[in-house]
Scaffold this motif. Sequence first.
Motif, PDB file in Angstrom:
ATOM      1  N   GLU A  13       0.828  -1.207   0.000  1.00 31.70           N
ATOM      2  CA  GLU A  13       0.000   0.000   0.000  1.00 31.70           C
ATOM      3  C   GLU A  13       0.863   1.257   0.000  1.00 31.70           C
ATOM      4  O   GLU A  13       0.556   2.244  -0.677  1.00 31.70           O
ATOM      5  CB  GLU A  13      -0.912  -0.012   1.227  1.00 31.70           C
ATOM      6  CG  GLU A  13      -1.862   1.185   1.271  1.00 31.70           C
ATOM      7  CD  GLU A  13      -2.797   1.138   2.472  1.00 31.70           C
ATOM      8  OE1 GLU A  13      -3.561   2.098   2.660  1.00 31.70           O
ATOM      9  OE2 GLU A  13      -2.725   0.143   3.228  1.00 31.70           O
ATOM     10  N   ASN A  14       1.970   1.206   0.765  1.00 33.16           N
ATOM     11  CA  ASN A  14       2.889   2.341   0.821  1.00 33.16           C
ATOM     12  C   ASN A  14       3.515   2.611  -0.540  1.00 33.16           C
ATOM     13  O   ASN A  14       3.635   3.756  -0.986  1.00 33.16           O
ATOM     14  CB  ASN A  14       3.977   2.060   1.858  1.00 33.16           C
ATOM     15  CG  ASN A  14       4.804   3.305   2.171  1.00 33.16           C
ATOM     16  OD1 ASN A  14       4.403   4.412   1.858  1.00 33.16           O
ATOM     17  ND2 ASN A  14       5.963   3.113   2.767  1.00 33.16           N
TER      18      ASN A  14
ATOM     19  N   GLU B  81       2.238   1.809  -3.448  1.00 34.63           N
ATOM     20  CA  GLU B  81       1.198   2.342  -4.334  1.00 34.63           C
ATOM     21  C   GLU B  81       0.960   3.824  -4.066  1.00 34.63           C
ATOM     22  O   GLU B  81       0.773   4.614  -5.004  1.00 34.63           O
ATOM     23  CB  GLU B  81      -0.093   1.544  -4.144  1.00 34.63           C
ATOM     24  CG  GLU B  81       0.002   0.113  -4.657  1.00 34.63           C
ATOM     25  CD  GLU B  81      -1.259  -0.683  -4.349  1.00 34.63           C
ATOM     26  OE1 GLU B  81      -2.082  -0.182  -3.547  1.00 34.63           O
ATOM     27  OE2 GLU B  81      -1.409  -1.799  -4.889  1.00 34.63           O
ATOM     28  N   ASN B  82       0.985   4.191  -2.765  1.00 40.17           N
ATOM     29  CA  ASN B  82       0.800   5.609  -2.424  1.00 40.17           C
ATOM     30  C   ASN B  82       1.938   6.465  -2.968  1.00 40.17           C
ATOM     31  O   ASN B  82       1.716   7.561  -3.497  1.00 40.17           O
ATOM     32  CB  ASN B  82       0.702   5.786  -0.909  1.00 40.17           C
ATOM     33  CG  ASN B  82      -0.602   5.238  -0.351  1.00 40.17           C
ATOM     34  OD1 ASN B  82      -1.596   5.133  -1.062  1.00 40.17           O
ATOM     35  ND2 ASN B  82      -0.603   4.885   0.918  1.00 40.17           N
TER      36      ASN B  82
ATOM     37  N   GLU C 154       3.899   5.766  -5.505  1.00 40.47           N
ATOM     38  CA  GLU C 154       3.799   5.833  -6.967  1.00 40.47           C
ATOM     39  C   GLU C 154       2.744   6.846  -7.387  1.00 40.47           C
ATOM     40  O   GLU C 154       2.924   7.586  -8.357  1.00 40.47           O
ATOM     41  CB  GLU C 154       3.468   4.455  -7.530  1.00 40.47           C
ATOM     42  CG  GLU C 154       4.632   3.461  -7.421  1.00 40.47           C
ATOM     43  CD  GLU C 154       4.241   2.061  -7.878  1.00 40.47           C
ATOM     44  OE1 GLU C 154       3.013   1.812  -7.974  1.00 40.47           O
ATOM     45  OE2 GLU C 154       5.136   1.246  -8.126  1.00 40.47           O
ATOM     46  N   SER C 155       1.635   6.877  -6.636  1.00 39.57           N
ATOM     47  CA  SER C 155       0.582   7.847  -6.930  1.00 39.57           C
ATOM     48  C   SER C 155       1.082   9.274  -6.717  1.00 39.57           C
ATOM     49  O   SER C 155       0.804  10.181  -7.508  1.00 39.57           O
ATOM     50  CB  SER C 155      -0.641   7.576  -6.053  1.00 39.57           C
ATOM     51  OG  SER C 155      -1.634   8.548  -6.255  1.00 39.57           O
ATOM     52  N   GLN C 156       1.854   9.465  -5.620  1.00 40.50           N
ATOM     53  CA  GLN C 156       2.397  10.792  -5.340  1.00 40.50           C
ATOM     54  C   GLN C 156       3.402  11.223  -6.409  1.00 40.50           C
ATOM     55  O   GLN C 156       3.426  12.390  -6.804  1.00 40.50           O
ATOM     56  CB  GLN C 156       3.063  10.800  -3.965  1.00 40.50           C
ATOM     57  CG  GLN C 156       2.082  10.662  -2.809  1.00 40.50           C
ATOM     58  CD  GLN C 156       2.787  10.532  -1.472  1.00 40.50           C
ATOM     59  OE1 GLN C 156       3.983  10.764  -1.370  1.00 40.50           O
ATOM     60  NE2 GLN C 156       2.045  10.159  -0.440  1.00 40.50           N
TER      61      GLN C 156
ATOM     62  N   ASP D 269       3.377  10.277  -9.499  1.00 45.76           N
ATOM     63  CA  ASP D 269       2.594  10.607 -10.685  1.00 45.76           C
ATOM     64  C   ASP D 269       1.989  11.998 -10.561  1.00 45.76           C
ATOM     65  O   ASP D 269       2.010  12.805 -11.506  1.00 45.76           O
ATOM     66  CB  ASP D 269       1.501   9.559 -10.886  1.00 45.76           C
ATOM     67  CG  ASP D 269       0.689   9.815 -12.146  1.00 45.76           C
ATOM     68  OD1 ASP D 269       1.293   9.859 -13.240  1.00 45.76           O
ATOM     69  OD2 ASP D 269      -0.540   9.956 -12.042  1.00 45.76           O
ATOM     70  N   GLU D 270       1.450  12.309  -9.370  1.00 44.99           N
ATOM     71  CA  GLU D 270       0.862  13.629  -9.136  1.00 44.99           C
ATOM     72  C   GLU D 270       1.934  14.711  -9.191  1.00 44.99           C
ATOM     73  O   GLU D 270       1.701  15.811  -9.718  1.00 44.99           O
ATOM     74  CB  GLU D 270       0.167  13.647  -7.772  1.00 44.99           C
ATOM     75  CG  GLU D 270      -0.540  14.959  -7.448  1.00 44.99           C
ATOM     76  CD  GLU D 270      -1.714  15.230  -8.366  1.00 44.99           C
ATOM     77  OE1 GLU D 270      -2.135  16.396  -8.462  1.00 44.99           O
ATOM     78  OE2 GLU D 270      -2.210  14.274  -8.999  1.00 44.99           O
ATOM     79  N   GLN D 271       3.127  14.405  -8.656  1.00 48.14           N
ATOM     80  CA  GLN D 271       4.221  15.363  -8.701  1.00 48.14           C
ATOM     81  C   GLN D 271       4.610  15.685 -10.137  1.00 48.14           C
ATOM     82  O   GLN D 271       4.858  16.834 -10.486  1.00 48.14           O
ATOM     83  CB  GLN D 271       5.435  14.808  -7.943  1.00 48.14           C
ATOM     84  CG  GLN D 271       6.633  15.764  -7.944  1.00 48.14           C
ATOM     85  CD  GLN D 271       7.833  15.173  -7.220  1.00 48.14           C
ATOM     86  OE1 GLN D 271       7.741  14.117  -6.604  1.00 48.14           O
ATOM     87  NE2 GLN D 271       8.952  15.843  -7.316  1.00 48.14           N
TER      88      GLN D 271
ATOM     89  N   LYS E 119       2.668  15.577 -12.737  1.00 50.24           N
ATOM     90  CA  LYS E 119       1.623  16.421 -13.317  1.00 50.24           C
ATOM     91  C   LYS E 119       1.761  17.870 -12.838  1.00 50.24           C
ATOM     92  O   LYS E 119       1.596  18.813 -13.612  1.00 50.24           O
ATOM     93  CB  LYS E 119       0.249  15.880 -12.945  1.00 50.24           C
ATOM     94  CG  LYS E 119      -0.082  14.528 -13.573  1.00 50.24           C
ATOM     95  CD  LYS E 119      -1.449  14.046 -13.120  1.00 50.24           C
ATOM     96  CE  LYS E 119      -1.783  12.683 -13.719  1.00 50.24           C
ATOM     97  NZ  LYS E 119      -3.096  12.170 -13.242  1.00 50.24           N
TER      98      LYS E 119
END
Length: 240
Positions: free
Chosen positions: A63-64, A66-67, A69-71, A73-75, A77
């Motif tokens: 889960e960490n 995945e979080n 990786e999501s961050q 990706d957001e960074q 963008k």
Amino acid sequence: MTRTDRVDELEAQRDELVEMVEDLKSTVETDEDDKEFLVAQKQVTQLELKRDRLARKSDALVENIENLESQLDEQGKLEARREEINADLEELRTCIERIEREAIEAFNMHMETVVDLLDYGNLARIWLEYRNPDGRRDATFELHVTHQTGDGTTYEDSVTHLSESEREVTGLVLALAGYLVHDVHEEIPFILLDSLGAIDSERIAQLVEYLEEYATYIVVALLPEDADALNEEYQRITAI
């Protein structure tokens, strides 16, 4: 070691523990009367608890990851958006500087013509200087006034020494420059002049005639004696 490698390691340990539990269970099932049964059962319980802990730890790490990786990706963008905004800001700064320079050029051109037209005696020139020593954000504008003596000598003077009439004319020319540079005349071809009391009648008439070239409609509020100096062809409203 990366989080992904750590997850893989924990999953391998979990699989080994599961296999050991199964082996122990098999041993217990084939020889339940063996004297080591209780010891084996205890080991099974401990291994099952350890397996559950490792499973929870593995899930938390997944889960960490995945979080993160999501961050990331957001960074990415946000960084792309920041680049777009910076490009837009630079374009706007360039546009602002261009308009500022055009406004100054327009003011200086019209001011030179109007000073000659109205003939204020020893007033030789009024002009704006664009100063931008430290980049566009620090741009300033400096108004210069030059007078000329009877023998032809010119000297720079203070704006505060301009007469009230000269100051009003300067303000009108500055407004005209902005009116034209910002293309206001294309949307609103209308100029209203009021409070011209400090300017004499003859110069008011000259100013109105000069402004005719830049606006389709001009409305001037004048005292009767000042209105008399204007061309009789102008329409007049004497009462409302």
